[in-house]
Scaffold this active site. Structure first.
Site, PDB file in Angstrom:
ATOM      1  N   GLU A  89       0.824  -1.212   0.000  1.00  0.00           N
ATOM      2  CA  GLU A  89       0.000   0.000   0.000  1.00  0.00           C
ATOM      3  C   GLU A  89       0.853   1.254   0.000  1.00  0.00           C
ATOM      4  O   GLU A  89       0.612   2.196   0.765  1.00  0.00           O
ATOM      5  CB  GLU A  89      -0.946  -0.012   1.210  1.00  0.00           C
ATOM      6  CG  GLU A  89      -1.894  -1.190   1.195  1.00  0.00           C
ATOM      7  CD  GLU A  89      -3.030  -1.080   2.203  1.00  0.00           C
ATOM      8  OE1 GLU A  89      -2.979  -0.201   3.062  1.00  0.00           O
ATOM      9  OE2 GLU A  89      -3.968  -1.887   2.088  1.00  0.00           O
ATOM     10  N   GLU A  98      -4.145  -9.028   0.431  1.00  0.00           N
ATOM     11  CA  GLU A  98      -4.590  -8.761   1.805  1.00  0.00           C
ATOM     12  C   GLU A  98      -6.104  -8.753   1.770  1.00  0.00           C
ATOM     13  O   GLU A  98      -6.699  -8.048   0.954  1.00  0.00           O
ATOM     14  CB  GLU A  98      -4.036  -7.407   2.248  1.00  0.00           C
ATOM     15  CG  GLU A  98      -3.933  -7.263   3.742  1.00  0.00           C
ATOM     16  CD  GLU A  98      -3.222  -5.971   4.131  1.00  0.00           C
ATOM     17  OE1 GLU A  98      -2.045  -5.802   3.747  1.00  0.00           O
ATOM     18  OE2 GLU A  98      -3.848  -5.144   4.789  1.00  0.00           O
TER      19      GLU A  98
HETATM   20  C1  GAL Z   1      -4.280  -2.417   5.350  1.00  0.00           C
HETATM   21  C2  GAL Z   1      -2.791  -2.378   5.701  1.00  0.00           C
HETATM   22  C3  GAL Z   1      -2.473  -3.228   6.895  1.00  0.00           C
HETATM   23  C4  GAL Z   1      -3.466  -2.963   7.979  1.00  0.00           C
HETATM   24  C5  GAL Z   1      -4.840  -3.267   7.465  1.00  0.00           C
HETATM   25  C6  GAL Z   1      -5.929  -3.160   8.488  1.00  0.00           C
HETATM   26  O1  GAL Z   1      -4.661  -1.333   4.617  1.00  0.00           O
HETATM   27  O2  GAL Z   1      -2.038  -2.839   4.622  1.00  0.00           O
HETATM   28  O3  GAL Z   1      -1.165  -2.955   7.332  1.00  0.00           O
HETATM   29  O4  GAL Z   1      -3.358  -1.631   8.357  1.00  0.00           O
HETATM   30  O5  GAL Z   1      -5.118  -2.348   6.442  1.00  0.00           O
HETATM   31  O6  GAL Z   1      -7.179  -3.400   7.900  1.00  0.00           O
END
Ligand code: GAL
Length: 853
Positions: free
Chosen positions: A446, A521
């Protein structure tokens, strides 16, 4: 065999030398654990000096703490790995995105040691697997280097200033800036430290690279590239390689399965590196896979005029990997759906300090759920994680960065990116490229540059560096902006990772049908183990109360979703290689939805949404939020399974007959009220009974992943689910209303542990009623004592709102459970008895045995 020659000039601080080897097998090279007997001093917090321009190239010369004559006798004695942050205390005024613990500041570590006179003429290196952060090293008062990035492994050369036959002192200064992380980073020399001694001519650091360019059933070509470092006089050396098969414990199973005798001598001119490659053939190779993680070891022997000068062992695996835009990820030619989780590096109550058993336990629990893949979010892992992944059979996406040149927090890696990104990325890949578990290099998570014009050029450059180091693995990145699928970033990596975008998979695939796609993710569902709030709502912003989140697994922040939505996205788009759920385990910091210091505002491109979120954060800032650890984990911080564990298990281990009911059935205040019941099962149908009466048989529809009885009226008693698969009885689960807390039950994950000062036993206390049934809502205070040669090093209960010290010997149970972590003492075998006591519940004991080698 071919070779290359290049001069030994500086490659930043990535000094040149060393790989895995064992002193016992290779007396010519020693790799000595350098963890014991350090002196530690934490300075009162001052504004970070490191950031005032000294970017680590030259340490301040006049540091009195670094001088050999400095009196450190009043400093605290300790062993590393050490994390000063986890010692606390928790404070309300500390930021909650980093866990409300004091992990920042300046600190010193000093270690006195002697070297035998026979070390004269040898090279002596200090290898630090990880120090948080901005490390500077002095040996005998002379500054010899350092490394800013706290997640990197690095080496300094002590040779010029070390005294063989005399007393030496090494001093390490760390300077960990506040506001430099989005999660709990820890502080200190939190990974292992090694002293490496070699002959002047030796295999360079990370100087072996094993690849398997050709793999068939009948044979595998194994190329072993060796980089030799000659710090002595001109030499002529010979290199031989032998390959052995390893068993599960890492022992050789028999004679060499392939070998290459030394060819004619190679010239290794003084002050140069020589690189050469040997090709060997292994017949009938046993392939490494997640189901059968078979390993080999390449043993490289370097001789100089007939005398052995170095021996290095490189464990590796023979397997093929490929990402395919239609078929997803292929391991040995067969699709392996990535059933993965993202993991941060902390180990809960143990903090950031690496402990192999604690890591192994995490992997064992994840394996039980069906996990086959780990993403090391968002940084290079401890090397031991990859050893475990190789041995236990997990594939890994190893990630380099959370930040490039544009910041997420004021003092984060953006301050170092320009100068250090290349060294950091190369260091990670060189260290980790022999692990069969590693299937891709992630260049970032990100990263803010996604929104910058020409930001993709940075991605392209990082990919180029990675491919230059290792052409056998693809590069990837985790993108959260839809735009990065179309603005050039998509072409800058070999595998495109989308964070939280199941609704975009089809569109992306249509737009870029040739680019493999991964859910890098996913989900970010939030819950507190054992908490349930009513009424139950499918609105994912609901389900919050008392700084907890309901465990119906329907709550998630606005950018995220419950697991079911991602499952749908995956099932509708089978070309996606799989997913990495955020996260396997809860971690310290980032207690969304109570994260008042959140930087996740960066997740919103839509201004209206961003403003709404900003308002929420403002209102959180006005109250004293007690939350200090995440709610994202499928498993809580103590390692106890949340309900969600079974939702994933049902999907990822479809062959395992299982059924899991929720919620618990202790609701005296809800008699006569609607209390929805959900069932996670690997079956496809189930019937629910309350006190023997059927509440109906339900079948899972297409794209449904849980069974729900949303109109159950609560009556105490017995709730039972009988699950079916293909019409046949498959599994069942029963939940009963329990009596009051009446006793304690203790169970240890391992009763026999090694007397090595590192091994751990994780002991769970369950608050039970008189019939031995776990009492779900109990929070009794439990006190722990231990007799015998060991220590209770931490306790926990998985409650994200507890400010109780992790080192405390007493702790309230959280929803019926608490944990004590017992560590052995080095060289002290014997029986241990852990006793837990709670007022009115008596006590319980568990016997452990600490065993010698
Ligand atoms: C994402 C990020 C993670 C964590 C997650 C929580 O955007 O890559 O590190 O913050 O959100 O939902």
């Amino acid at each position: 065999m071919f070779r290359r020659l290049f001069p030994l000039v500086a490659f930043g601080f990535l000094s040149l030398a060393g790989a895995t080897a064992h002193a016992a097998e290779a007396p010519v090279r020693e790799r000595i654990a350098f963890n014991a007997d350090w002196r530690f001093h934490k300075e009162a917090f001052r504004e970070n000096e490191f950031l005032k321009g000294d970017a680590g190239r030259s340490g301040p010369a006049d540091q009195p703490n670094a001088q050999p004559g400095f009196d450190d006798s009043a400093w605290r004695k300790l062993s590393v790995p050490h994390d000063w942050g986890i010692e606390g205390p928790f404070r309300q005024e500390y930021p909650n995105d980093t866990g409300k613990l004091p992990w920042w500041g300046t600190a010193w570590y000093r270690k006195h040691f002697t070297l035998p006179a026979t070390d004269a003429g040898r090279r002596v290196y200090l290898d630090i697997d990880g120090a948080m952060s901005n490390a500077q090293v002095w040996i005998n008062g002379r500054h010899v280097g350092g490394w800013p990035y706290g997640y990197a492994s690095w080496r300094v050369d002590l040779t010029p200033h070390v005294k063989p036959g005399g007393a030496n002192v090494v001093a390490v200064r760390l300077d960990n800036p506040p506001a430099s992380s989005r999660w709990y980073p820890g502080g200190g020399i939190y990974r292992n430290v090694w002293l490496v001694k070699t002959a002047p001519v030796h295999v360079a650091q990370y100087g072996t690279f094993v690849t398997t360019p050709l793999v068939t059933k009948a044979s595998a070509t194994v190329n072993v590239e060796v980089t030799l470092d000659n710090r002595g006089a001109d030499a002529e050396v010979q290199v031989a390689t032998e390959i052995y098969a390893l068993d599960g414990a890492g022992k050789r199973t028999g004679p060499a399965v392939a070998s290459k005798a030394p060819a004619s001598p190679w010239k290794a001119p003084a002050g140069h590196q020589v690189q050469l490659t040997q090709a060997l053939t292994v017949a009938n190779p046993r392939l490494w896979s997640t189901a059968a993680p078979q390993r080999y070891v390449a043993v490289t022997t370097v001789t100089d005029k007939g005398r052995v000068v170095d021996v290095v062992e490189t464990p590796f695996g023979i397997r093929t990997i490929a990402f395919d835009a239609e078929r997803g990820f292929l391991l040995n030619g067969t699709r392996l759906t990535i059933n993965g989780v993202c993991q941060h590096h902390d180990l809960g109550a143990l903090g950031a300090a690496i402990n192999v058993r604690a890591l192994e336990r995490q992997l064992e629990i994840l394996r039980e759920m069906g996990v086959n893949a780990i993403r090391t979010s968002h940084n290079p892992p401890a090397p031991e994680l990859l050893d475990l992944a190789d041995r236990l059979g997990f594939v890994v996406v190893a990630e380099a960065f959370d930040i490039w040149g544009l910041k997420k927090t004021p003092n984060d890696y953006h301050l170092h990116f320009a100068e250090w990104h290349e060294k950091d990325l190369r260091a990670m890949i060189r260290r980790d490229r022999n692990h069969p578990s590693v299937i891709a290099w992630s260049i970032g998570n990100e990263i803010v540059e996604q929104g910058a014009r020409e930001g993709w050029k940075v991605a392209a450059r990082l990919s180029e560096i990675a491919r230059g180091e290792d052409s056998t693995r693809p590069t990837t990145a985790a993108y959260n902006h839809v735009g990065s699928g179309y603005n050039g970033f998509q072409n800058a990596v070999d595998v495109f990772g989308y964070n939280y975008k199941p609704h975009e998979y089809a569109k992306f695939h249509e737009h870029a049908p040739h680019i493999p796609l991964l859910g890098s993710e996913t989900a970010s569902t939030v819950s507190s183990r054992g908490e349930y709030f009513f009424p139950v709502s499918d609105d994912q912003s609901k389900g919050q109360a008392n700084f907890h989140v309901s465990s119906y697994d329907l709550s998630a922040p606005p950018w995220a979703s419950p697991p079911d939505k991602e499952f749908r996205g995956q099932d509708d788009n089978p070309f996606v290689a799989g997913e990495f759920v955020w996260t396997g385990f809860d971690y310290l910091g980032e207690p969304t939805p109570y994260n008042s210091d959140s930087t996740n505002l960066l997740n919103f491109t839509d201004p209206a949404q961003r403003q709404r979120m900003a308002q929420q954060l403002d209102s959180l800032k006005k109250i004293a939020v007690p939350s200090r650890s995440s709610y994202f984990g499928i498993v809580d911080l103590a390692g106890f399974k949340k309900d969600r564990f079974y939702l994933y298990q049902a999907r990822w281990r479809p062959e395992l007959p299982m059924a899991h009911l929720l919620p618990h059935w202790n609701w005296p205040e809800r008699v006569g009220q609607i209390t929805p019941v959900h069932l996670y099962t690997s079956g496809d149908e189930a019937e629910l009974f309350l006190n023997g009466q059927s509440l109906g048989r339900k079948k899972r529809g297409p794209r449904e992943y849980r069974l729900r009885w949303d109109d159950v009226v609560y009556q105490p008693g017995t709730l039972q689910a009988v699950a079916y698969k293909d019409g046949k009885r498959w599994a069942e689960d029963t939940v009963r209303t329990t009596g009051k807390p009446a006793k304690l039950l203790l169970s240890a994950d391992r009763q026999a542990i090694r007397a090595d000062g590192d091994d751990l036993s994780f002991v769970t206390v369950t608050i039970a009623d008189k019939d031995g049934r776990p009492v779900p809502r109990s929070g009794n205070r439990v006190k722990f004592t231990l007799s015998g040669p060991g220590d209770i090093i931490a306790t926990d209960n998985g409650d994200p709102t507890s400010f109780e010290s992790f080192q405390s010997r007493e702790r309230n149970a959280f929803n019926g459970l608490a944990l004590a972590i017992v560590r052995t003492r080095a060289g002290q075998a014997g029986k241990l008895v852990l006793t837990a006591t709670a007022d009115g519940l008596g006590s319980a004991k568990v016997m452990l045995e600490s065993k010698g080698p």
